[in-house]
Design a protein around this motif. Structure first.
Motif, mmCIF file in Angstrom:
data_model
loop_
_atom_site.group_PDB
_atom_site.id
_atom_site.type_symbol
_atom_site.label_atom_id
_atom_site.label_comp_id
_atom_site.label_asym_id
_atom_site.label_seq_id
_atom_site.Cartn_x
_atom_site.Cartn_y
_atom_site.Cartn_z
ATOM 1 N N GLY A 32 0.820 -1.208 0.000
ATOM 2 C CA GLY A 32 0.000 0.000 0.000
ATOM 3 C C GLY A 32 0.855 1.259 0.000
ATOM 4 O O GLY A 32 2.067 1.207 -0.213
ATOM 5 N N PRO A 33 0.232 2.400 0.278
ATOM 6 C CA PRO A 33 0.943 3.673 0.153
ATOM 7 C C PRO A 33 1.882 3.973 1.325
ATOM 8 O O PRO A 33 1.665 3.502 2.433
ATOM 9 C CB PRO A 33 -0.202 4.690 0.152
ATOM 10 N N THR A 34 2.935 4.737 1.057
ATOM 11 C CA THR A 34 3.737 5.358 2.108
ATOM 12 C C THR A 34 3.073 6.708 2.342
ATOM 13 O O THR A 34 3.029 7.539 1.446
ATOM 14 C CB THR A 34 5.198 5.545 1.641
ATOM 15 N N VAL A 35 2.506 6.869 3.551
ATOM 16 C CA VAL A 35 1.594 8.003 3.767
ATOM 17 C C VAL A 35 2.325 9.272 4.228
ATOM 18 O O VAL A 35 2.314 9.628 5.397
ATOM 19 C CB VAL A 35 0.469 7.605 4.752
ATOM 20 N N VAL A 101 0.997 13.147 10.666
ATOM 21 C CA VAL A 101 1.245 13.139 9.219
ATOM 22 C C VAL A 101 0.661 11.863 8.614
ATOM 23 O O VAL A 101 -0.076 11.900 7.630
ATOM 24 C CB VAL A 101 2.770 13.199 8.923
ATOM 25 N N ALA A 102 0.997 10.734 9.243
ATOM 26 C CA ALA A 102 0.539 9.438 8.720
ATOM 27 C C ALA A 102 -0.988 9.372 8.694
ATOM 28 O O ALA A 102 -1.577 8.932 7.706
ATOM 29 C CB ALA A 102 1.113 8.303 9.557
ATOM 30 N N GLN A 103 -1.627 9.843 9.774
ATOM 31 C CA GLN A 103 -3.094 9.790 9.843
ATOM 32 C C GLN A 103 -3.719 10.697 8.780
ATOM 33 O O GLN A 103 -4.653 10.305 8.085
ATOM 34 C CB GLN A 103 -3.575 10.229 11.235
ATOM 35 N N ASP A 107 -5.995 9.230 5.737
ATOM 36 C CA ASP A 107 -7.365 9.701 5.495
ATOM 37 C C ASP A 107 -7.511 10.220 4.059
ATOM 38 O O ASP A 107 -8.497 9.944 3.384
ATOM 39 C CB ASP A 107 -7.738 10.832 6.476
ATOM 40 N N ALA A 108 -6.500 10.985 3.622
ATOM 41 C CA ALA A 108 -6.551 11.539 2.260
ATOM 42 C C ALA A 108 -6.564 10.407 1.224
ATOM 43 O O ALA A 108 -7.283 10.464 0.227
ATOM 44 C CB ALA A 108 -5.351 12.456 2.024
ATOM 45 N N TYR A 109 -5.784 9.371 1.500
ATOM 46 C CA TYR A 109 -5.728 8.212 0.601
ATOM 47 C C TYR A 109 -7.090 7.519 0.555
ATOM 48 O O TYR A 109 -7.636 7.252 -0.512
ATOM 49 C CB TYR A 109 -4.634 7.256 1.097
ATOM 50 N N HIS A 110 -7.663 7.271 1.744
ATOM 51 C CA HIS A 110 -8.987 6.622 1.804
ATOM 52 C C HIS A 110 -10.042 7.461 1.091
ATOM 53 O O HIS A 110 -10.875 6.924 0.358
ATOM 54 C CB HIS A 110 -9.416 6.426 3.267
ATOM 55 N N PHE A 111 -9.989 8.756 1.309
ATOM 56 C CA PHE A 111 -10.966 9.668 0.704
ATOM 57 C C PHE A 111 -10.928 9.545 -0.830
ATOM 58 O O PHE A 111 -11.951 9.357 -1.480
ATOM 59 C CB PHE A 111 -10.639 11.104 1.145
ATOM 60 N N ILE A 487 -14.831 18.768 4.449
ATOM 61 C CA ILE A 487 -15.264 17.906 3.351
ATOM 62 C C ILE A 487 -16.008 16.731 3.961
ATOM 63 O O ILE A 487 -15.907 16.494 5.170
ATOM 64 C CB ILE A 487 -14.076 17.391 2.504
ATOM 65 N N TRP A 488 -16.766 16.023 3.132
ATOM 66 C CA TRP A 488 -17.485 14.874 3.674
ATOM 67 C C TRP A 488 -17.065 13.617 2.933
ATOM 68 O O TRP A 488 -16.712 13.654 1.757
ATOM 69 C CB TRP A 488 -18.989 15.077 3.632
ATOM 70 N N VAL A 489 -17.078 12.517 3.653
ATOM 71 C CA VAL A 489 -16.635 11.254 3.099
ATOM 72 C C VAL A 489 -17.753 10.237 3.301
ATOM 73 O O VAL A 489 -18.329 10.149 4.384
ATOM 74 C CB VAL A 489 -15.366 10.749 3.830
ATOM 75 N N ASN A 490 -18.037 9.516 2.225
ATOM 76 C CA ASN A 490 -19.048 8.478 2.312
ATOM 77 C C ASN A 490 -18.466 7.271 3.016
ATOM 78 O O ASN A 490 -17.604 6.596 2.474
ATOM 79 C CB ASN A 490 -19.486 8.108 0.891
ATOM 80 N N GLY A 491 -18.864 7.018 4.241
ATOM 81 C CA GLY A 491 -18.316 5.882 4.987
ATOM 82 C C GLY A 491 -17.699 6.363 6.274
ATOM 83 O O GLY A 491 -17.440 7.552 6.456
#
Ligand SMILES: [Zn+2]
Length: 493
Positions: A32-35, A101-103, A107-111, A487-491
């Motif tokens: 997965g990503p390096t966040v 930073v990681a969090q 979150d940005a990745y999930h979004f 911003i809003w995120v579905n989930g």
């Protein structure tokens, strides 16, 4: 599961019939990503490629455990174990806790991935949540004689490893020293017995903020060990499919294979996974994408159109469709023209499917759902050739238009079956779901709610602003406050 799926295995350089180690279960691990930064088109390609693997295997009836990690420690600026930790560096520059930073970027990745309709994996382990497992694995590698300790750091001993196993099978690299020439001058290099060796554990300097206690003193894990430790923990060893981007083959995946063999001490090396799948890179106007090259566009910039290189905004569905129009092992070049062509093609495809409701039906059909189904399976079973699947879908659309011109005929029953089939392939397998009017209305409603919550907060009515947030959370909508606004995120996050 009566479909014969062939996958190109990087390990053997050929297409092989897919057969899991313990059917009907399939273990899939993807790096997965390096966040430490905003997600970009490269992240989207890897995530969408393996989302297709996940979706298709489930469609075929397999029970898939999909593990995709989050790298939140250990990935140094240079892939050759030198330089600063990417996340710690970002934290230092922005004066944040590394975990902040990681969090933030997780979150940005999930979004972004949610917008692209990438399904969440079954397990999403974090490297920092698996430090004991990594230490335990390093201890075993040391005990087995494939590593050495120097001044609080532990290095993997490639020369010792080569006496028992072959190294470099996945990448086919023989002259590895050449590849490491660039890192010779960097700090810490003199500790290694041989330039090919890589770090399993690095001693933390006094100024280093991410650090854990270990048998070798305070430090942090090397980048490669996390994937060996987490894949073994959740999928066992060996498991079925290991995936990632082409750029990870060396040194990352080669190191993973070596670590797993060195830890388990197999008599016959098992290569950690049976099938190794790698997706190709995305270039921008023919050039490699990179922050230093000034052609770096984040996914959010694509969605908003807010970047000097973009002539318009592109919907997540268009981006997903654009990526799937190429086979995952082909290079894919971004340009505004290419994305605009994808946007037009997608509209044509969706309109063509809708046309099935309005055509004049006949008593007989000159083409059938089962014929189409067979062709779609044929394309997908040939190493997940989504480009060919989409070409087949367009072929069907041409036929639907031909019904209008009385060159083809379709009964209402057959039209219904074809519509069902196309929807399954487009929405369930390819994950292309049309963005409808309902979504636009929802967006408007959400903006009203966000404004009301902001007003409540401005008036210090925190009871009301919290109620708005909590009630939205209860219906799976998460509000996220960012420097650019809410911003809003579905989930749920
Ligand atoms: Zn990895």
């Amino acid at each position: 599961m009566n479909q014969e799926l062939y996958l190109f295995n990087t390990l053997t350089h050929q297409k092989e019939l897919f057969y899991p180690l313990k059917p009907p279960f399939v273990g899939l691990y993807v790096c997965g990503p390096t966040v430490y930064g905003e997600p970009h088109l490269g992240h989207a390609r890897s995530a969408i490629t393996f989302d297709i693997v996940f979706r298709y295997l489930k469609h075929l009836g397999y029970k898939v455990r999909y593990v995709r990690n989050i790298t939140d420690v250990g990935h140094l600026e240079s892939d050759a174990d030198e330089g600063e930790d990417k996340i710690a560096k970002k934290a230092r520059i922005e004066q944040l806790e590394p975990m902040e930073v990681a969090q933030f970027y997780t979150d940005a990745y999930h979004f972004a991935m949610d917008k692209l309709r990438v399904l969440r994996p079954s397990i999403e382990p974090r490297a920092t949540g698996h430090i004991p497992e990594q230490i335990e694995m390093i201890e075993k590698i040391l005990q087995n004689g494939f590593a050495y300790v120097v001044n609080g750091s532990v290095y993997f001993d490639i020369q010792a490893y080569k006496k028992k196993y072959s190294y470099g099978k996945l990448s086919g690299r023989t002259n590895i020293e050449e590849n490491l020439a660039v890192s010779r001058e960097l700090e810490g290099f003199q500790e290694k017995r041989h330039p090919e060796d890589f770090a399993l554990w690095k001693k933390a300097n006094p100024e280093h903020i991410m650090r854990w206690k270990s048998p070798w003193g305070e430090g942090f894990p090397g980048w490669h060990i996390e994937c060996s430790a987490m894949s073994t923990k959740y999928l066992g060893s060996p498991f079925d499919i290991h995936g990632g981007g082409l750029d990870l083959i060396f040194p990352h995946h080669e190191a993973e294979i070596a670590q797993t063999n060195a830890c388990e001490c197999y008599d016959n090396p098992l290569n950690q996974a049976k099938y190794w799948l790698h997706c190709n890179m995305i270039t921008v106007n023919g050039k490699k994408m990179g922050k230093s090259l000034g052609n770096f566009i984040t996914l959010n910039e694509f969605f908003s159109g807010n970047h000097p290189m973009l002539s318009q905004a592109y919907s997540p569905t268009t981006i997903r469709f654009f990526i799937l129009q190429a086979h995952y092992r082909s290079t894919l070049d971004f340009s505004n023209e290419a994305l605009q062509a994808s946007e037009k093609a997608l509209i044509r495809l969706l309109q063509g499917i809708q046309k099935l409701d309005t055509i004049k039906y006949a008593g007989t059909s000159s083409f059938t759902a089962s014929e189409i189904q067979q062709k779609l399976y044929q394309a997908m079973n040939d190493d997940l050739n989504t480009a060919k699947v989409i070409a087949e879908l367009f072929h069907v659309i041409d036929k639907i238009h031909a019904v209008d011109l009385k060159q083809e005929t379709l009964s209402q029953q057959e039209a219904n079956s074809i519509k069902k089939l196309l929807t399954t392939w487009l929405e369930d397998i390819l994950g292309i779901v049309p963005e409808t009017r309902t979504n636009e209305q929802l967006e408007e409603v959400m903006q009203i709610l966000i404004e009301l919550r902001n007003e409540a907060r401005a008036q210090k009515n925190y009871a009301l602003s919290d109620t708005i947030r909590d009630k939205l959370q209860a219906v799976q909508i998460t509000l996220r406050d960012t420097p650019e606004g809410t911003i809003w995120v579905n989930g749920k996050i």
